[in-house]
Design a protein around this motif. Sequence first.
Motif, PDB file in Angstrom:
ATOM      1  N   ARG A  43       0.831  -1.201   0.000  1.00  0.00           N
ATOM      2  CA  ARG A  43       0.000   0.000   0.000  1.00  0.00           C
ATOM      3  C   ARG A  43       0.866   1.251   0.000  1.00  0.00           C
ATOM      4  NH1 ARG A  43      -4.048  -1.486   4.877  1.00  0.00           N
ATOM      5  NH2 ARG A  43      -2.155  -2.575   5.578  1.00  0.00           N
ATOM      6  N   VAL A  44       0.386   2.279  -0.695  1.00  0.00           N
ATOM      7  CA  VAL A  44       1.071   3.564  -0.746  1.00  0.00           C
ATOM      8  C   VAL A  44       0.032   4.651  -0.504  1.00  0.00           C
ATOM      9  CG1 VAL A  44       2.471   5.156  -2.112  1.00  0.00           C
ATOM     10  CG2 VAL A  44       2.754   2.677  -2.400  1.00  0.00           C
ATOM     11  N   VAL A  45       0.281   5.490   0.487  1.00  0.00           N
ATOM     12  CA  VAL A  45      -0.550   6.673   0.692  1.00  0.00           C
ATOM     13  C   VAL A  45       0.093   7.816  -0.097  1.00  0.00           C
ATOM     14  CG1 VAL A  45      -1.448   8.333   2.354  1.00  0.00           C
ATOM     15  CG2 VAL A  45      -1.338   5.910   2.956  1.00  0.00           C
ATOM     16  N   VAL A  46      -0.656   8.334  -1.067  1.00  0.00           N
ATOM     17  CA  VAL A  46      -0.164   9.403  -1.935  1.00  0.00           C
ATOM     18  C   VAL A  46      -0.794  10.710  -1.479  1.00  0.00           C
ATOM     19  CG1 VAL A  46       0.023  10.251  -4.295  1.00  0.00           C
ATOM     20  CG2 VAL A  46       0.012   7.788  -3.858  1.00  0.00           C
ATOM     21  N   ARG A  47       0.037  11.719  -1.221  1.00  0.00           N
ATOM     22  CA  ARG A  47      -0.438  13.062  -0.879  1.00  0.00           C
ATOM     23  C   ARG A  47       0.045  14.030  -1.949  1.00  0.00           C
ATOM     24  NH1 ARG A  47       1.135  10.368   3.578  1.00  0.00           N
ATOM     25  NH2 ARG A  47       3.286  10.974   3.120  1.00  0.00           N
ATOM     26  N   ARG A  48      -0.898  14.720  -2.595  1.00  0.00           N
ATOM     27  CA  ARG A  48      -0.577  15.623  -3.693  1.00  0.00           C
ATOM     28  C   ARG A  48      -1.020  17.037  -3.361  1.00  0.00           C
ATOM     29  NH1 ARG A  48      -0.012  14.432  -8.790  1.00  0.00           N
ATOM     30  NH2 ARG A  48       1.001  16.453  -8.649  1.00  0.00           N
ATOM     31  N   GLY A 222       5.109  -1.452  10.570  1.00  0.00           N
ATOM     32  CA  GLY A 222       4.097  -1.776  11.563  1.00  0.00           C
ATOM     33  C   GLY A 222       3.110  -2.770  10.996  1.00  0.00           C
ATOM     34  N   ALA A 223       2.275  -3.314  11.867  1.00  0.00           N
ATOM     35  CA  ALA A 223       1.243  -4.271  11.452  1.00  0.00           C
ATOM     36  C   ALA A 223      -0.071  -3.522  11.313  1.00  0.00           C
ATOM     37  CB  ALA A 223       1.126  -5.403  12.471  1.00  0.00           C
ATOM     38  N   ILE A 224      -0.444  -3.193  10.077  1.00  0.00           N
ATOM     39  CA  ILE A 224      -1.652  -2.426   9.797  1.00  0.00           C
ATOM     40  C   ILE A 224      -2.678  -3.375   9.189  1.00  0.00           C
ATOM     41  CG2 ILE A 224      -2.604  -0.398   8.648  1.00  0.00           C
ATOM     42  CD1 ILE A 224      -0.386   0.200  10.666  1.00  0.00           C
ATOM     43  N   ASN A 225      -3.829  -3.493   9.819  1.00  0.00           N
ATOM     44  CA  ASN A 225      -4.863  -4.391   9.311  1.00  0.00           C
ATOM     45  C   ASN A 225      -5.380  -3.935   7.957  1.00  0.00           C
ATOM     46  OD1 ASN A 225      -4.745  -6.052  11.519  1.00  0.00           O
ATOM     47  ND2 ASN A 225      -6.517  -5.176  12.543  1.00  0.00           N
ATOM     48  N   ARG A 226      -5.982  -4.896   7.245  1.00  0.00           N
ATOM     49  CA  ARG A 226      -6.630  -4.615   5.970  1.00  0.00           C
ATOM     50  C   ARG A 226      -8.125  -4.889   6.118  1.00  0.00           C
ATOM     51  NH1 ARG A 226      -4.314  -4.255   1.043  1.00  0.00           N
ATOM     52  NH2 ARG A 226      -2.047  -4.297   0.924  1.00  0.00           N
ATOM     53  N   ALA A 227      -8.936  -4.029   5.494  1.00  0.00           N
ATOM     54  CA  ALA A 227     -10.373  -4.250   5.493  1.00  0.00           C
ATOM     55  C   ALA A 227     -10.778  -5.271   4.446  1.00  0.00           C
ATOM     56  CB  ALA A 227     -11.119  -2.941   5.249  1.00  0.00           C
ATOM     57  N   HIS A 228      -9.912  -5.503   3.450  1.00  0.00           N
ATOM     58  CA  HIS A 228     -10.171  -6.500   2.411  1.00  0.00           C
ATOM     59  C   HIS A 228      -8.851  -7.123   2.015  1.00  0.00           C
ATOM     60  CE1 HIS A 228      -8.707  -3.424  -0.399  1.00  0.00           C
ATOM     61  NE2 HIS A 228      -9.540  -2.592   0.190  1.00  0.00           N
ATOM     62  N   PRO A 229      -8.868  -8.320   1.405  1.00  0.00           N
ATOM     63  CA  PRO A 229      -7.613  -9.021   1.094  1.00  0.00           C
ATOM     64  C   PRO A 229      -6.712  -8.186   0.192  1.00  0.00           C
ATOM     65  CG  PRO A 229      -9.490 -10.484   0.808  1.00  0.00           C
ATOM     66  CD  PRO A 229     -10.049  -9.097   1.004  1.00  0.00           C
ATOM     67  N   SER A 230      -5.414  -8.337   0.406  1.00  0.00           N
ATOM     68  CA  SER A 230      -4.448  -7.625  -0.423  1.00  0.00           C
ATOM     69  C   SER A 230      -4.278  -8.346  -1.749  1.00  0.00           C
ATOM     70  CB  SER A 230      -3.094  -7.548   0.291  1.00  0.00           C
ATOM     71  OG  SER A 230      -2.603  -8.837   0.539  1.00  0.00           O
ATOM     72  N   PRO A 231      -3.931  -7.597  -2.819  1.00  0.00           N
ATOM     73  CA  PRO A 231      -3.674  -8.247  -4.104  1.00  0.00           C
ATOM     74  C   PRO A 231      -2.388  -9.057  -4.041  1.00  0.00           C
ATOM     75  CG  PRO A 231      -3.095  -5.917  -4.201  1.00  0.00           C
ATOM     76  CD  PRO A 231      -3.756  -6.142  -2.865  1.00  0.00           C
ATOM     77  N   PRO A 232      -2.246 -10.080  -4.889  1.00  0.00           N
ATOM     78  CA  PRO A 232      -1.004 -10.866  -4.882  1.00  0.00           C
ATOM     79  C   PRO A 232       0.181  -9.961  -5.173  1.00  0.00           C
ATOM     80  CG  PRO A 232      -2.678 -11.907  -6.254  1.00  0.00           C
ATOM     81  CD  PRO A 232      -3.198 -10.549  -5.901  1.00  0.00           C
ATOM     82  N   PRO A 233       1.271 -10.093  -4.419  1.00  0.00           N
ATOM     83  CA  PRO A 233       2.427  -9.235  -4.666  1.00  0.00           C
ATOM     84  C   PRO A 233       3.048  -9.514  -6.016  1.00  0.00           C
ATOM     85  CG  PRO A 233       2.987 -10.970  -3.095  1.00  0.00           C
ATOM     86  CD  PRO A 233       1.510 -11.058  -3.334  1.00  0.00           C
ATOM     87  N   PRO A 234       3.432  -8.445  -6.773  1.00  0.00           N
ATOM     88  CA  PRO A 234       4.049  -8.643  -8.085  1.00  0.00           C
ATOM     89  C   PRO A 234       5.521  -9.011  -8.003  1.00  0.00           C
ATOM     90  CG  PRO A 234       2.877  -6.536  -7.941  1.00  0.00           C
ATOM     91  CD  PRO A 234       3.034  -7.078  -6.560  1.00  0.00           C
TER      92      PRO A 234
END
Length: 475
Positions: A43-48, A222-234
Amino acid sequence: MAEIASSLIGRPSLVCLAIAVGVTLLPAPLAGQTSLSIYSDGRVVVRRTWPQALDKGRNTVALKLDGLEPATLFSPDTSVALVSAVLRPVTDRAAALARAVGQSLVFVRMRSTGGADTVRATVIRTEPPQYRLPDGRLLLAEPGEPLFPADVVRTAPEVSLALEAARARPRTELAYVVDGAARWQAVYQAVLLGVRCQVSGSATIGSQSLRADSAEVQLVAGAINRAHPSPPPPQPFAARSLQLEAAVVSGSDASEEAVGETHVYQLPGRQSLEPGVALSVALFPQVTAPYTQEFVVPGALPWRGFLTQSPGEPDRVPVQVWYTLKRAHGTAFGDRPLPGGTVQLYQADSAGRLQLVGEARTTHTAPGRDLRVQSGDAFDITAERVQTDYAQEQLAPPKRGVAPRQRITASYKVTISSAKPAAVTVDVREARFGAWRVTESSVPAEKLSATEVRFRLPVPANGDATLTYTVQAES
């Protein structure tokens, strides 16, 4: 990745200015005032931040944003609220034909003899397909591969935003989450030097789809929960590693701070990211720390369940090698958190060449906590264990209506052989849940916890040592 396509409603002068300077609508890297927080799970949090001002009240902005989940979009400016977001995806072939209805397109046709020619036809409809040739005749199939004008093709997803500003703002700020765009991992190298080791650590970022020019970058551990499954890592560090063009190593280390239950590492300066190019940066200055080495023989007792009788033949068991890097409070190494990652242990040979002597994964380690890893199994130290006695004893039930119990008594002999030129100490550890105890042993049993005991067995140089012990367990 994102460029303003049109400015604010009610400000036609800005619209004209954008057209005059030729604002691109093509997919572009994240540029300008961009800040990225990259998580190890992709995951990436993008701030513009854009220089366009917002009027007080309702404003409409159109952006091109790749990889955006509209539900994650929000304004970090507390004076601005996101009212709505409409996402239009990248144009595919069917969508481009639908948008070209009524237009005359050029179609490329391949000749059976080789080469190609072109034909012009007007798109009447796409379902069912109907095309009008210049002489007025109609085709009920595509006359070839269409060539589309740029105005019917979206080369990046477009987002139309309605923003409500409580007061006029000098700029436009947005933030959103992109999933699976980039990942990072921590790697630590410890060079063993006598009773101390030299430790360095770095973070390596692998971008799958994220492009950024001159962005401020933070790495979040850190261990950040996910609300839905993560996509397979590329596989940024496996399959894609064959395509890496360059590895950029920063000369300064990252600064660190605690935010909530995470630790954030701010990379020095501004960074550029592109898919297939690795970026590495030091997490902290190189430090030295004391360390210890342990040899451990795991126990024979099952953690739960019935203690069974074992075959009479000796069983070869591994001798695990453990290293503990000491991280006391008040030291340069002990006062910093360590993100989970890979620990590599090196030691010099007789010619001074560093050899990899161990590697292990480690979880997040808080400040002041020692770093303990199992590096592998011993080469010159071997162990054999055999069960020398086994007995079952029926016990009366503690009260009527309760099932009877059994007491198991088992004895073991562990023989440890060392081909090392110096004496070593080997720990034999037994751990079991529930009621159990060591009734006798040739080496004192040291109770480490309510469930684990340790026998410390000295082994002479180029020699053998034997441990015998008996345990009782009830079930």
